[in-house]
Structure formats: C-alpha cells, structure tokens
Enzyme design. Structure first.
Site, PDB file in Angstrom:
ATOM      1  N   SER A 264      -7.048   2.098  -3.659  1.00 18.22           N
ATOM      2  CA  SER A 264      -5.758   2.502  -3.362  1.00 18.22           C
ATOM      3  C   SER A 264      -5.365   2.952  -4.040  1.00 18.22           C
ATOM      4  CB  SER A 264      -5.056   1.808  -3.449  1.00 18.22           C
ATOM      5  OG  SER A 264      -5.351   1.271  -1.661  1.00 18.22           O
TER       6      SER A 264
ATOM      7  N   GLU B 223       0.549  -1.374  -0.224  1.00 20.63           N
ATOM      8  CA  GLU B 223      -0.044  -0.067  -0.277  1.00 20.63           C
ATOM      9  C   GLU B 223       0.695   1.564   0.034  1.00 20.63           C
ATOM     10  OE1 GLU B 223      -2.564   2.481  -0.775  1.00 20.63           O
ATOM     11  OE2 GLU B 223      -3.674   0.614   0.261  1.00 20.63           O
TER      12      GLU B 223
ATOM     13  N   ASP C 285       0.866   4.304  -3.196  1.00 22.41           N
ATOM     14  CA  ASP C 285       0.904   5.725  -2.847  1.00 22.41           C
ATOM     15  C   ASP C 285       1.858   6.620  -2.912  1.00 22.41           C
ATOM     16  OD1 ASP C 285      -2.245   5.149  -1.862  1.00 22.41           O
ATOM     17  OD2 ASP C 285      -1.263   5.165   0.275  1.00 22.41           O
TER      18      ASP C 285
END
Length: 612
Positions: free
Chosen positions: A525, A305, A309
């Site tokens: 995401s 994640e 990001d």
C-alpha cells in the site's frame, strides 16, 4: 424501481422474445463457495440488489491492439492515445446483443426508465428485489457469512439465462462474487499512549537529524536515517529525484481511489506537510464521492490507508493536483434490516464512474485487491478490460501487489489457507486481482538501504490463474522460470500466467500522520502510491516538453530502452514466503517479488523525454 403496470400486455405482445419457461433456461455460471463462507440465512425477498449486466465487447481485440501500439516506446504510434469517444466506439456491443437483452428485460416488465446504461451501452444496471432477480436468473439468493470477519453478503452459487441469451451476456453481478476487497497495508500499532509518544519522538529525531549517509544500490548517497524511517526526502534520494520541480501543474494530475470507508483527513495531511513537505503546507486535494462515498473530517475517523496514500502520493508529486475518490462499499447486511443495496465490487463502481468522465487523473494508484480466485473469472476479465480502456486513453494505473507473499494475505503463516476454490481444495499459491490484470502496473515492496525485498510482511507476487502472460513480459519472465530448479513448486502456480509485480518501491517504515499522531506503517500500500508519485513527475516532464502522457506503463518498463539505460534498480535479495514455503526469490532481472526493480527517476526522465 418501477415495474410497468402493463407487464402482462408487454409479455404477451413481445413476440420476438416472450418470457421463457423454466425448461428453456441453462446455467450460465456456477461456482463453489470459497473457503471461509457459510450459508447464514435465506435472503429476504424484498431486499434490493443492484444487478450489473455486462454485454459482450466484440471489438475488444482491436482496442487491445491500439493499447499496445500507443504504449510501446518503439512503435510509431507511441503516445497517440484514444479519446473517450473512440474507446467507447470500440467496446460497444453489437445491435443484436442490445436487442436480445432489451427484449429479455422488457419481457420481465422493465422499461427503459428502469435501466441505467453505460456510455458505451456495454453495461446495463437495474435495481430489483431479490425475489425479482431470482425469477429473472432462475436462481436462489442466500445470505452468506464469512466466519473469520463476520462479513455478510447476499449471493448465489449459480445463475441461469435462456439458452439463446447466453451469447449476448458476458456477466451479471452481484451473483457469484465472494471477493473481499481489502487494502494491502500492515500497520505497526502501539498499545498505549506512553509507548506511542516514545516511538513518535524517536521517529521525529530520525526525520530531523541524519547521523550520516549510506550508499544505495544505484550508488547515490542517502541519509542514514532512511534505513529506519521512510520520508519524502528519503524517497527522493533513493530514486534520484532530488531537485526536480514540476512545471505543467495544470495538466499532470494524480488520483487515489479509496474504499472501505477509509477517510483522508486534511488536518493529518497538513501535519505531514509541515514536517516533510513544508512548501506544500495549506494545499489540499480535490474530493469526489462515488455511490454516496463521503470524506468526513472528524480526526477520529482518519483512515490509515487513506493517510498513507494521500500523504505520500500527493507529497511526492506536489504541486501536481491530486484527487481523492471515496467509493461507498460493502454496506453491512443484516437479515433483519432492509438495507437498500448490498455489493462489494467497489473498484468496478469506481471504474464505471471514471470511464464515464471526459477527463481523469493521468496517474492513478490503488492499494486494494482481492484473492483472484474469489473473483469470478468472467467478472475479472470485464473489470480488466475496463482498466485497458483507461490505459488506451493515456492513464497510468498502478495497483499494490498485495502482502504476505504468495499466500492468502493472512499475516499468520501458520493459518494461511492456500487452496483452490474449484471444489478440489488443491494446494495452490494465491494470485491477487486486480494486480494480476495484464493492463495495469503491479507494484511490489522493498526495504532498507541498499534495498532488498521487504521481509516483515512479504511482497505479494506470483502468476495469474486467469490471465495468460502478455507478450511485453514474455522474455523477462521466461528467463526467470528457466533459471528455476526443475519441477520447482510444481503445480503450485501457473507458469504461463501473467506474472506480477512489474516493479517495486519501498514498502515499510513509512512515517505518516494518523488521527493527529505520527505513526509508522508499511505494506505494498505504500509502494504503489510512491511509484505513482514518480510517474506523475515523469508525466509532468513529458507534458512540459510538449509530449503526451505516458499512459499504460508496462511496455515501456519491460522495453530494451529501459533495460539498456539501467533506469530500474534491480533488487536481487530477499523472497516472499507464504503457503508454508519460502516463496519465490528476488534475483537478477525480473522476479515475482520485486519485478524489474525500483525506479531511477533521473534516468527514466531522460528516456521519456527522447523523441517518442
């Protein structure tokens, strides 16, 4: 924690607020245990918890009025954001509430040095043993276990206060909060090194050599490889941002909050830059740890994640300065180990920290959320109010809309549990918080060229059961609802609720580097940091022209100005199945799958550079 030795003297001397007897208490909040949680054991009496006490914000409606005025491109105050001090003045509690809560805390032997207050004094934080909290709140804490994940929390299902204190306290947590903060990512995982190497080689070929061009929905040519692998170059082509170079790189800033021990590895970032953004090679981000949050650089600890990001948010917006926050969250609780804290409300820990800072990133993307119904309504409202404070200060907040459609984020449709937590177990679509907060911008997912709603995991979307539909989206959402068949999904969602997502971006087949290896990853995401990257560029364009930052985006995105300019690419194909249904359909105009559509940076830039 220090309890005064003069406890009895204090208690007897406090004539204005003596320790109430048990009969004077009344239940302030009570919840049903969410599905999947079982009582595991009694909470140890000396287990320490950090209680956050939220006092009322009586002038929040005034703050909200300011927020909407400074965020509306057709209002004369557009861009006239408030200062930190002006916001704090508007959310400060009345002196009566301060006195009542202070007297209550004093009656339990707590001194001012035992308290931590927020700058506006609307939150008071104390660290106390479970036994002490149980006495203060006339409740019983237990250890609760989540059967699917094994997660354990120290929680209660109800808590009480003296009757006369109810009007002076909005919320106290952790008490009834059973939410399980999670990222909105869906990762493709390969089972062995040989297969992984094969996929990486194929992806590298796609990245380096396009086999032609295809036409996107906005009529622009896009490398044919973008239908298989999403890169920085693909996103720039898809969203009409090729050739834009940021100028005000000391003012436009972008931030990424990280949770759940997701560590952003700089070596992976450099590998990503070397391949997709070579001009950014050797640049990095600022790191800020909150509540003990760390960012160790052992490559084996690199988080998927975090990699997704920072690589795409900072890669798209380079050379705009980036900040990565890591908030320590959800420490495991074991009944036989005396852990010092136990909470999973990490995004509010992050929010408290950021609100206390004079300067914050102007663009912030968060790829985490909870099922709305597992977050007590009182707590969701207060957290949402915190996001409004940032918006009023000129910060643009984006949140992923969640994955797996209208369901409960369970990737297996056969085992999704779409039931209410009100004790009635009514079948219901499951909204996502904080995406359901009306003061943030919710980002859904698309795929392919031309773009359609993402299909592998389904873009989260729907209608809040907590927050009413805000005025800025009323017409767009009502048009969608009016076009649905009569009694369509009757009882499964709240037609009058805040609708989400607001917009969308590509959400699958992103090429990142993770633990030194190229991988493919997807989820909303990916959509949120992507949209945020372009917002950071829009802020740069405005700041370069001597204009204020965009701040809260939704009044602009839903405005007739954006609609007339065609500055969002309408997505009209696909759906978000879940809960044993096909979910909602993408269609012309706003829809609860892809919102208003994906960004056309060039057209949005022209709009935000007008005389607003």
């Amino acid at each position: 924690m220090r309890i005064s030795l003069g406890f009895l003297v204090l208690a007897l001397a406090s004539s204005s607020y003596a320790i109430p007897n048990k009969g004077a208490y009344q239940v302030k909040e009570e919840v049903n245990v969410p599905r999947g949680w079982v009582k595991h054991a009694e909470a140890p009496a000396d287990h320490t918890i950090t209680l956050r006490i939220g006092l009322p914000q009586p002038n929040f409606n005034v703050l909200e009025k300011h927020l909407y005025e400074v965020s509306d491109p057709e209002h004369e105050r557009y861009g006239s954001h408030l200062s930190k001090e002006e916001v704090e003045e508007l959310i400060a509690p009345h002196s009566e509430s301060l006195d009542a809560v202070n007297n209550w805390l004093s009656s339990h032997g707590l001194q001012e040095t035992d308290l931590v207050r927020s700058p506006a004094k609307d939150w008071v934080t104390i660290r106390v043993p479970v036994a002490f909290a149980e006495k203060m709140l006339d409740t019983k804490y237990n250890v609760w276990k989540h059967t699917a994940s094994g997660d354990t929390l120290v929680r209660t299902t109800s808590w009480s206060l003296p009757k006369e204190l109810h009007q002076h306290v909005d919320v106290i947590q952790p008490t009834t909060m059973f939410g399980r903060l999670r990222s909105a990512k869906s990762t493709i995982v390969w089972g062995d090194d040989e297969a992984e190497a094969r996929v990486a080689a194929n992806a590298k070929t796609s990245v380096e050599a396009s086999t032609g061009a295809t036409i996107s929905a906005n009529g622009r040519e896009v490398d044919a490889s973008c239908d298989k692998v999403i890169t920085i170059k693909c996103l720039q082509q898809l969203y009409n941002a090729v050739g834009y170079t940021p100028k005000k790189t000391t003012k436009s800033t972008i931030g990424i909050p990280g949770y759940l021990e997701e560590y952003a590895n700089i070596q992976d970032l450099q590998s990503f830059f070397a391949e997709q953004r070579p001009d950014a090679l050797n640049s990095t981000f600022k790191f800020i740890g909150i509540k003990g949050g760390e960012n160790p650089q052992n490559l084996t600890l690199s988080g998927a994640e975090a990699a997704l990001d920072v690589q795409f948010a900072f890669g798209l917006s380079y050379p705009i300065p980036g900040t990565y926050y890591q908030t320590a969250s959800r420490p495991p609780f074991q009944p036989d180990v005396r852990t010092p804290t136990n909470t999973n409300e990490a995004y509010v820990d992050w929010l408290d920290f950021v609100l206390a800072q004079k300067d914050t990133p102007l663009t912030i993307s968060t790829s985490y959320g909870d099922d709305e119904q597992t977050v007590p309504k009182s707590y969701a409202i207060r957290a949402c109010a915190g996001f409004a404070q940032l918006g009023a200060r000129g910060v643009s907040l984006m949140f992923s809309s969640g994955d797996y459609g209208v369901g409960d984020n369970n990737p297996d449709p056969a085992t999704q549990e779409c039931f209410t937590n009100d004790g009635k177990n009514t079948t219901r679509f499951i909204p996502v918080f904080p995406s359901s907060c009306p003061y943030v911008t919710s980002i859904g997912g698309t795929q392919g060229v031309p773009e359609v709603a993402v299909s592998r995991f389904g873009s989260g979307g729907g209608f809040s059961d907590y927050f009413p539909r805000p005025l800025y989206q009323f017409a767009a959402v009502q048009k969608y609802i009016n076009a649905l068949p009569k009694d369509h999904y009757k009882g499964l969602y709240n037609k009058a609720g805040r609708a989400f997502p607001d917009v969308a971006a590509q959400g699958d087949r992103y090429r990142i580097y993770l633990k030194g290896v190229p991988r493919s990853i997807g989820g909303t995401s990916a959509s949120s940091p992507t949209f945020a990257g372009f917002v950071a560029l829009l802020n740069d364009a405005r700041l370069s022209a001597g204009k204020p930052p965009l701040g809260f985006l939704n009044p602009l995105l839903y405005s007739s100005v954006v609609e007339r300019a065609g500055a969002l690419n309408d997505i009209t194909s696909g759906s978000n199945p879940g809960c044993g249904t096909p979910g909602f359909n993408a269609t012309e105009g706003w829809d609860p799958v892809t919102g208003l559509g994906t960004p056309n940076f060039g057209k949005l830039k022209d709009i935000v550079l007008r005389g607003y």
